[in-house]
Design a protein around this motif. Structure first.
Motif, PDB file in Angstrom:
ATOM      1  N   GLY A  15       3.749 -10.668   3.623  1.00 24.66           N
ATOM      2  CA  GLY A  15       3.208  -9.634   4.510  1.00 24.66           C
ATOM      3  C   GLY A  15       2.569  -8.474   3.770  1.00 24.66           C
ATOM      4  N   GLN A  16       2.357  -8.648   2.450  1.00 22.96           N
ATOM      5  CA  GLN A  16       1.686  -7.576   1.699  1.00 22.96           C
ATOM      6  C   GLN A  16       0.197  -7.640   1.967  1.00 22.96           C
ATOM      7  OE1 GLN A  16       3.046  -6.075  -1.614  1.00 22.96           O
ATOM      8  NE2 GLN A  16       4.887  -7.313  -1.834  1.00 22.96           N
ATOM      9  N   ARG A  17      -0.457  -6.511   1.831  1.00 24.52           N
ATOM     10  CA  ARG A  17      -1.906  -6.508   2.042  1.00 24.52           C
ATOM     11  C   ARG A  17      -2.573  -5.511   1.115  1.00 24.52           C
ATOM     12  NH1 ARG A  17      -2.374  -6.565   7.886  1.00 24.52           N
ATOM     13  NH2 ARG A  17      -4.458  -5.686   7.686  1.00 24.52           N
ATOM     14  N   ASN A  18      -3.767  -5.897   0.750  1.00 23.67           N
ATOM     15  CA  ASN A  18      -4.622  -4.983  -0.013  1.00 23.67           C
ATOM     16  C   ASN A  18      -4.022  -4.586  -1.359  1.00 23.67           C
ATOM     17  OD1 ASN A  18      -5.964  -5.392   2.318  1.00 23.67           O
ATOM     18  ND2 ASN A  18      -5.251  -3.494   3.247  1.00 23.67           N
ATOM     19  N   VAL A  19      -3.590  -5.618  -2.036  1.00 23.28           N
ATOM     20  CA  VAL A  19      -3.074  -5.419  -3.393  1.00 23.28           C
ATOM     21  C   VAL A  19      -3.777  -6.361  -4.355  1.00 23.28           C
ATOM     22  CG1 VAL A  19      -0.757  -4.594  -2.823  1.00 23.28           C
ATOM     23  CG2 VAL A  19      -1.180  -7.054  -2.950  1.00 23.28           C
ATOM     24  N   MET A  20      -3.934  -5.879  -5.574  1.00 25.48           N
ATOM     25  CA  MET A  20      -4.402  -6.744  -6.644  1.00 25.48           C
ATOM     26  C   MET A  20      -3.175  -7.181  -7.440  1.00 25.48           C
ATOM     27  SD  MET A  20      -6.728  -5.832  -9.979  1.00 25.48           S
ATOM     28  CE  MET A  20      -5.343  -5.175 -10.925  1.00 25.48           C
ATOM     29  N   ILE A  21      -3.114  -8.464  -7.754  1.00 24.07           N
ATOM     30  CA  ILE A  21      -2.024  -8.931  -8.615  1.00 24.07           C
ATOM     31  C   ILE A  21      -2.387  -8.526 -10.048  1.00 24.07           C
ATOM     32  CG2 ILE A  21      -0.661 -10.921  -9.373  1.00 24.07           C
ATOM     33  CD1 ILE A  21      -0.585 -10.408  -6.289  1.00 24.07           C
ATOM     34  N   GLY A  22      -1.483  -7.816 -10.689  1.00 23.20           N
ATOM     35  CA  GLY A  22      -1.721  -7.438 -12.079  1.00 23.20           C
ATOM     36  C   GLY A  22      -0.590  -7.972 -12.948  1.00 23.20           C
ATOM     37  N   ILE A  23      -0.750  -7.813 -14.255  1.00 18.56           N
ATOM     38  CA  ILE A  23       0.349  -8.178 -15.160  1.00 18.56           C
ATOM     39  C   ILE A  23       0.616  -6.988 -16.071  1.00 18.56           C
ATOM     40  CG2 ILE A  23      -1.181  -9.356 -16.833  1.00 18.56           C
ATOM     41  CD1 ILE A  23       1.288 -11.415 -17.056  1.00 18.56           C
ATOM     42  N   GLN A  24       1.876  -6.569 -16.124  1.00 20.47           N
ATOM     43  CA  GLN A  24       2.258  -5.438 -16.984  1.00 20.47           C
ATOM     44  C   GLN A  24       3.482  -5.858 -17.789  1.00 20.47           C
ATOM     45  OE1 GLN A  24       2.872  -2.075 -14.348  1.00 20.47           O
ATOM     46  NE2 GLN A  24       0.762  -2.118 -13.622  1.00 20.47           N
ATOM     47  N   ASN A  25       3.366  -5.798 -19.098  1.00 23.93           N
ATOM     48  CA  ASN A  25       4.457  -6.206 -19.990  1.00 23.93           C
ATOM     49  C   ASN A  25       5.004  -7.590 -19.645  1.00 23.93           C
ATOM     50  OD1 ASN A  25       4.321  -3.693 -21.308  1.00 23.93           O
ATOM     51  ND2 ASN A  25       5.520  -2.793 -19.637  1.00 23.93           N
ATOM     52  N   GLY A  26       4.099  -8.489 -19.291  1.00 24.16           N
ATOM     53  CA  GLY A  26       4.498  -9.867 -19.018  1.00 24.16           C
ATOM     54  C   GLY A  26       4.971 -10.121 -17.590  1.00 24.16           C
ATOM     55  N   ASN A  27       5.131  -9.046 -16.806  1.00 23.17           N
ATOM     56  CA  ASN A  27       5.608  -9.224 -15.433  1.00 23.17           C
ATOM     57  C   ASN A  27       4.476  -9.026 -14.435  1.00 23.17           C
ATOM     58  OD1 ASN A  27       8.383  -9.498 -16.250  1.00 23.17           O
ATOM     59  ND2 ASN A  27       8.361  -7.286 -16.651  1.00 23.17           N
ATOM     60  N   LEU A  28       4.449  -9.870 -13.409  1.00 26.26           N
ATOM     61  CA  LEU A  28       3.435  -9.711 -12.376  1.00 26.26           C
ATOM     62  C   LEU A  28       3.790  -8.530 -11.492  1.00 26.26           C
ATOM     63  CD1 LEU A  28       2.787 -13.432 -11.362  1.00 26.26           C
ATOM     64  CD2 LEU A  28       1.464 -11.994 -12.911  1.00 26.26           C
ATOM     65  N   VAL A  29       2.785  -7.774 -11.126  1.00 25.76           N
ATOM     66  CA  VAL A  29       2.994  -6.592 -10.280  1.00 25.76           C
ATOM     67  C   VAL A  29       1.895  -6.550  -9.208  1.00 25.76           C
ATOM     68  CG1 VAL A  29       4.080  -5.138 -12.051  1.00 25.76           C
ATOM     69  CG2 VAL A  29       1.591  -5.174 -11.869  1.00 25.76           C
ATOM     70  N   ASN A  30       2.173  -5.838  -8.129  1.00 24.58           N
ATOM     71  CA  ASN A  30       1.157  -5.637  -7.098  1.00 24.58           C
ATOM     72  C   ASN A  30       0.572  -4.240  -7.269  1.00 24.58           C
ATOM     73  OD1 ASN A  30       1.781  -8.121  -6.073  1.00 24.58           O
ATOM     74  ND2 ASN A  30       3.072  -7.355  -4.431  1.00 24.58           N
ATOM     75  N   VAL A  31      -0.739  -4.179  -7.439  1.00 23.38           N
ATOM     76  CA  VAL A  31      -1.403  -2.894  -7.668  1.00 23.38           C
ATOM     77  C   VAL A  31      -2.273  -2.579  -6.442  1.00 23.38           C
ATOM     78  CG1 VAL A  31      -2.920  -1.633  -9.257  1.00 23.38           C
ATOM     79  CG2 VAL A  31      -1.568  -3.565 -10.105  1.00 23.38           C
ATOM     80  N   PRO A  32      -2.112  -1.428  -5.812  1.00 26.97           N
ATOM     81  CA  PRO A  32      -2.980  -1.099  -4.676  1.00 26.97           C
ATOM     82  C   PRO A  32      -4.445  -1.049  -5.115  1.00 26.97           C
ATOM     83  CG  PRO A  32      -1.229   0.540  -4.950  1.00 26.97           C
ATOM     84  CD  PRO A  32      -1.170  -0.363  -6.137  1.00 26.97           C
ATOM     85  N   PHE A  33      -5.341  -1.474  -4.224  1.00 23.64           N
ATOM     86  CA  PHE A  33      -6.771  -1.495  -4.575  1.00 23.64           C
ATOM     87  C   PHE A  33      -7.253  -0.148  -5.104  1.00 23.64           C
ATOM     88  CE2 PHE A  33      -7.887  -5.045  -1.340  1.00 23.64           C
ATOM     89  CZ  PHE A  33      -7.514  -5.998  -2.271  1.00 23.64           C
ATOM     90  N   SER A  34      -6.802   0.922  -4.444  1.00 23.18           N
ATOM     91  CA  SER A  34      -7.300   2.251  -4.806  1.00 23.18           C
ATOM     92  C   SER A  34      -7.029   2.545  -6.280  1.00 23.18           C
ATOM     93  CB  SER A  34      -6.643   3.313  -3.929  1.00 23.18           C
ATOM     94  OG  SER A  34      -5.245   3.190  -4.018  1.00 23.18           O
ATOM     95  N   LYS A  35      -5.915   2.012  -6.785  1.00 17.13           N
ATOM     96  CA  LYS A  35      -5.559   2.247  -8.180  1.00 17.13           C
ATOM     97  C   LYS A  35      -6.343   1.303  -9.111  1.00 17.13           C
ATOM     98  CE  LYS A  35      -1.365   3.015 -10.793  1.00 17.13           C
ATOM     99  NZ  LYS A  35       0.052   2.677 -10.896  1.00 17.13           N
ATOM    100  N   ALA A  36      -6.457   0.050  -8.696  1.00 19.12           N
ATOM    101  CA  ALA A  36      -7.097  -0.957  -9.556  1.00 19.12           C
ATOM    102  C   ALA A  36      -8.536  -0.584  -9.894  1.00 19.12           C
ATOM    103  CB  ALA A  36      -7.062  -2.326  -8.874  1.00 19.12           C
ATOM    104  N   ILE A  37      -9.211   0.074  -8.964  1.00 17.03           N
ATOM    105  CA  ILE A  37     -10.645   0.350  -9.194  1.00 17.03           C
ATOM    106  C   ILE A  37     -10.905   1.690  -9.866  1.00 17.03           C
ATOM    107  CG2 ILE A  37     -11.446  -1.178  -7.365  1.00 17.03           C
ATOM    108  CD1 ILE A  37     -11.761   1.192  -5.545  1.00 17.03           C
ATOM    109  N   ARG A  38      -9.837   2.384 -10.256  1.00 10.89           N
ATOM    110  CA  ARG A  38     -10.060   3.607 -11.053  1.00 10.89           C
ATOM    111  C   ARG A  38     -10.806   3.224 -12.318  1.00 10.89           C
ATOM    112  NH1 ARG A  38      -4.550   6.897 -11.909  1.00 10.89           N
ATOM    113  NH2 ARG A  38      -5.732   7.381 -13.781  1.00 10.89           N
ATOM    114  N   ASP A  39     -11.783   4.008 -12.694  1.00 11.82           N
ATOM    115  CA  ASP A  39     -12.601   3.545 -13.820  1.00 11.82           C
ATOM    116  C   ASP A  39     -12.189   4.183 -15.155  1.00 11.82           C
ATOM    117  OD1 ASP A  39     -13.472   6.051 -13.479  1.00 11.82           O
ATOM    118  OD2 ASP A  39     -15.591   5.578 -13.169  1.00 11.82           O
ATOM    119  N   ASP A  40     -10.914   4.497 -15.267  1.00 13.43           N
ATOM    120  CA  ASP A  40     -10.486   5.111 -16.527  1.00 13.43           C
ATOM    121  C   ASP A  40      -9.306   4.375 -17.148  1.00 13.43           C
ATOM    122  OD1 ASP A  40      -8.754   5.767 -14.541  1.00 13.43           O
ATOM    123  OD2 ASP A  40      -8.505   7.871 -15.113  1.00 13.43           O
TER     124      ASP A  40
END
Ligand code: ADP
Length: 326
Positions: free
Chosen positions: A285-310
């Protein structure tokens, strides 16, 4: 409720090795969970122009090792307009699709974010780009393969650079991000990397020359991130020829070969893990998340954060390149 999900999967923007492995993982995880899957051709174009095909497990057979994307990819200007997105939504609903998995880069993620704000569509995205420029994930699908391709190319160029005692500027992709240039330089033992993230802090070319480039060596290789800020390899070569005519300079622009090829094991594994996680996120039931990987673990990143350009680059590695190339 889960049985009613029907996922549309698309690849969008610049292609990246490992996208096929991602499509495969999404399709098979969905089918395993009794969910219908439809392949959307040519990114958002396939939604706007209604190119949607039902997917079975056989549709994704024998593709994990292939570069590119069987769904094709495209840039779609119509999707940038409210009318285009409305048509996309209507076509999606008509095809019975009620959730999306978007595989793409920064632009595709921005499009997904916009679409999700306008329409009631749960979207799980996967970072598919060789540039590694998405925030909230340590790496992206295709980045490792591109890095290996760059390393192989630089190894070959070094043979000729050494024989002729030349200074080579090798331009790599990255769309204003220096990850490929910096890590490509480390992997290939290059003398320096010139990256946009550090452009405003120092004149990297002057620094390079004053650090005694070629003092103890008979050739030098510098990896340059393509970017207006760095001026690209051509811009730098021109400057050197004008300001330091004693150097015998050559330029090599690696270009589109960086996008191709069979994905590395790392990219196949990453794409498989992220694909499974994207479908599971929608099932949860999650929505509008990008699957990311941090320190080997999968995480859900909100779109607003993923598209930050820094997205931060590890600046200490720039210094390490200098140390390791003395
Ligand atoms: P990438 O995903 O590799 O960064 P692009 O930047 O070309 O590639 O973006 C891919 C597509 O995403 C665009 O062609 C467009 O259809 C869509 N897109 C990008 N930005 C937006 C936006 N602000 N609004 C709507 N759609 C967008």
């Amino acid at each position: 409720m889960n049985k009613k999900l029907c996922i549309g999967v698309l690849t969008s923007g610049g292609d990246a090795p490992g996208m096929n492995a991602a499509i495969r993982a999404v399709t098979r995880t969905a089918i395993y969970n009794g969910i219908e899957v439809k392949g959307i051709m040519r990114g958002y174009k396939g939604l706007v122009f209604n190119e949607i095909i039902p997917f079975k497990t056989e549709n994704v057979s024998n593709i994990i090792q292939r570069g590119g994307t069987i769904l094709k990819t495209a840039r779609c200007d119509e999707f940038r307009t409210p009318e285009g997105r409305k048509t996309a939504y209507d076509n999606m609903v008509a095809a019975g699709i009620n959730a999306l998995v978007v595989i793409g880069g920064d632009g595709s993620m921005t499009g997904a974010y916009q679409f999700a704000r306008e329409f009631d569509v749960p979207i799980a995205a996967m970072p598919g780009t060789i540039d590694n420029d998405l925030y909230g994930t340590d790496t992206t699908i295709g980045y490792d393969t591109a890095l290996n391709t760059i390393m192989d190319a630089v190894d070959k160029i070094r043979d000729t650079a050494t024989s002729h005692e030349r200074l080579f500027f090798i331009e790599v992709m990255g769309r204003s991000a220096g990850f490929l240039a910096l890590n490509g330089a480390i992997a290939s033992g290059a003398e320096a990397a010139i990256i946009p993230e550090m452009y405003t802090e120092a004149d990297q070319l002057d620094e390079l020359i004053s650090n005694g480039m070629r003092k103890s060596k008979n050739s030098s290789i510098v990896l340059v991130a393509e970017s207006e800020l760095t001026g690209g390899a051509m811009g730098l070569a021109k400057r050197v020829q004008e300001e330091y005519p004693q150097y015998d300079v050559r330029v090599s622009i690696l270009g589109h070969l960086q996008r191709g090829g069979s994905p590395t094991a790392s990219d196949r594994i990453l794409a498989s893990r992220m694909g499974e996680a994207a479908v599971n996120a929608l099932l949860d039931g999650q929505r509008n998340v990008m699957i990311g990987i941090q320190n080997g673990n999968l995480v859900n990143v909100p779109f607003s954060k993923a598209i930050r350009d820094d997205k931060p680059i590890d600046r200490s590695l720039m210094n390490m390149v200098k140390i390791l190339s003395i």
